[in-house]
Scaffold this active site. Sequence first.
Site, PDB file in Angstrom:
ATOM      1  N   SER A  90     -20.825  67.724 -40.780  1.00 41.34           N
ATOM      2  CA  SER A  90     -20.304  66.941 -41.910  1.00 41.34           C
ATOM      3  C   SER A  90     -20.811  65.507 -41.930  1.00 41.34           C
ATOM      4  CB  SER A  90     -18.783  66.940 -41.870  1.00 41.34           C
ATOM      5  OG  SER A  90     -18.351  66.527 -40.598  1.00 41.34           O
ATOM      6  N   THR A 192     -15.653  63.761 -42.712  1.00 45.33           N
ATOM      7  CA  THR A 192     -16.305  62.458 -42.816  1.00 45.33           C
ATOM      8  C   THR A 192     -15.760  61.538 -41.748  1.00 45.33           C
ATOM      9  OG1 THR A 192     -16.704  62.607 -45.173  1.00 45.33           O
ATOM     10  CG2 THR A 192     -16.357  60.392 -44.300  1.00 45.33           C
ATOM     11  N   THR A 210     -21.131  60.192 -44.109  1.00 49.70           N
ATOM     12  CA  THR A 210     -20.884  61.627 -44.348  1.00 49.70           C
ATOM     13  C   THR A 210     -22.127  62.317 -44.901  1.00 49.70           C
ATOM     14  OG1 THR A 210     -19.340  63.143 -45.449  1.00 49.70           O
ATOM     15  CG2 THR A 210     -20.160  61.325 -46.773  1.00 49.70           C
ATOM     16  N   ARG A 220     -25.120  65.168 -56.182  1.00 47.35           N
ATOM     17  CA  ARG A 220     -23.709  64.779 -56.119  1.00 47.35           C
ATOM     18  C   ARG A 220     -23.507  63.700 -55.035  1.00 47.35           C
ATOM     19  NH1 ARG A 220     -19.383  64.527 -52.151  1.00 47.35           N
ATOM     20  NH2 ARG A 220     -17.422  64.852 -53.240  1.00 47.35           N
ATOM     21  N   THR A 243     -10.866  60.195 -46.346  1.00 46.13           N
ATOM     22  CA  THR A 243     -11.627  61.406 -46.061  1.00 46.13           C
ATOM     23  C   THR A 243     -11.081  62.518 -46.948  1.00 46.13           C
ATOM     24  OG1 THR A 243     -12.255  62.974 -44.314  1.00 46.13           O
ATOM     25  CG2 THR A 243     -10.083  61.980 -44.122  1.00 46.13           C
ATOM     26  N   GLY A 244     -11.903  63.527 -47.177  1.00 45.77           N
ATOM     27  CA  GLY A 244     -11.440  64.638 -47.999  1.00 45.77           C
ATOM     28  C   GLY A 244     -12.201  64.736 -49.309  1.00 45.77           C
TER      29      GLY A 244
HETATM   30  C1  SD4 Z   1     -17.007  63.509 -49.939  1.00 47.46           C
HETATM   31  N1  SD4 Z   1     -15.166  62.388 -48.913  1.00 47.46           N
HETATM   32  O1  SD4 Z   1     -18.225  63.536 -49.989  1.00 47.46           O
HETATM   33  C2  SD4 Z   1     -16.363  63.120 -48.628  1.00 47.46           C
HETATM   34  C3  SD4 Z   1     -16.151  64.342 -47.796  1.00 47.46           C
HETATM   35  C4  SD4 Z   1     -15.217  64.103 -46.671  1.00 47.46           C
HETATM   36  O2  SD4 Z   1     -14.171  64.610 -44.800  1.00 47.46           O
HETATM   37  O3  SD4 Z   1     -14.543  63.147 -46.567  1.00 47.46           O
HETATM   38  N2  SD4 Z   1     -15.082  64.915 -45.747  1.00 47.46           N
HETATM   39  O4  SD4 Z   1     -16.285  63.813 -50.888  1.00 47.46           O
END
Ligand code: SD4
Length: 331
Positions: A90, A192, A210, A220, A243-244
Amino acid sequence: MLNRRTFLSKSALLGLFAFAPFAKSCADPEQSAPLATPEGPPRFPMLITTWNHGIPANEAAWEVIAAGGKAIDAVEQGVRVVENDPEGHSVGLGGAPDRDGHVTLDACIMDETGNCGAVCFLEHIKNPISVARKVMDETPHVMLAGEGALQFALEQGFEKENLLTEESEKLWKKWRETSDYKPLINIENHDTIGMLALDKEGNISGACTTSGLAYKMRGRVGDSPIIGAGLFCDNEVGGAVATGMGELVMKTLGTFLVVELMRQGRSPQQACEEAVDRIAKKLPNFDDFQIGFLAINKRGEHGSYAIHKGFNYALHDGKSNELIDSDFLME
Ligand code: SD4
């Protein structure tokens, strides 16, 4: 199911904060020194970092802090450890590719003066955080993207390499058998790395890096390289990382919101909870996705909150470096 305990404790805390001395001090723009608290002196230096890989990242960052280094150098060195690790799918080397098989990286960094740098849609360079640092230090700009970011990195002496490891390629080929695009809560690619540091001077900095969502559309870009979305620091108040599912964080400028809530007097915990609540109130299907916020204030108090159970982070205070489970909105 909503996490009732949290909602109850949150309402109790919200009742209290209006009378906290910190709320008054934070509202004063002249205030710059660390704030004394009823519980004792400010608790820094300290580091706080998302997910399990926060542990090795904190170790590396602490070496900088312990030697009297600056928070901005600590966060850069810390997250590089995870960017360099091919086992992590990731971040950086070994990151999951987009749906066409290209590893594209996003990162940003911000220091105690409000200076910041970012790169997005960067390919072939395993340490995007250090390219972001160079954007901050060496250019009049904040963000470089794609080809331009790569060109700049190469000019700065970064090495071009293949970031798609055999393992990530294998997983991608497996995914292509169905090409089912469904980011899974806590599982697929929500790893991330976001790190916040308070150094010995009590100055705050942060970094976020990330490979973004696995098998995303080509081009994207998520929240992680966006100042105010994936990361925000204000040396008068504190800092936050996210994160997320980046789309949810971008739609609410999540970390800027968390810092502004702390400026208004919320504790880091209250601020993270309110930011998640905002997402839950405004965005449909929020519960199909995971979001986690981490925040610290200038006193070294910290907080975290996520939509779903499963988010954790590593806290290093000089005595220990330990993993803590975040509180959450839903089981
Ligand atoms: C994203 N926020 O590219 C990032 C992915 C992520 O933990 O945080 N993963 O949307």
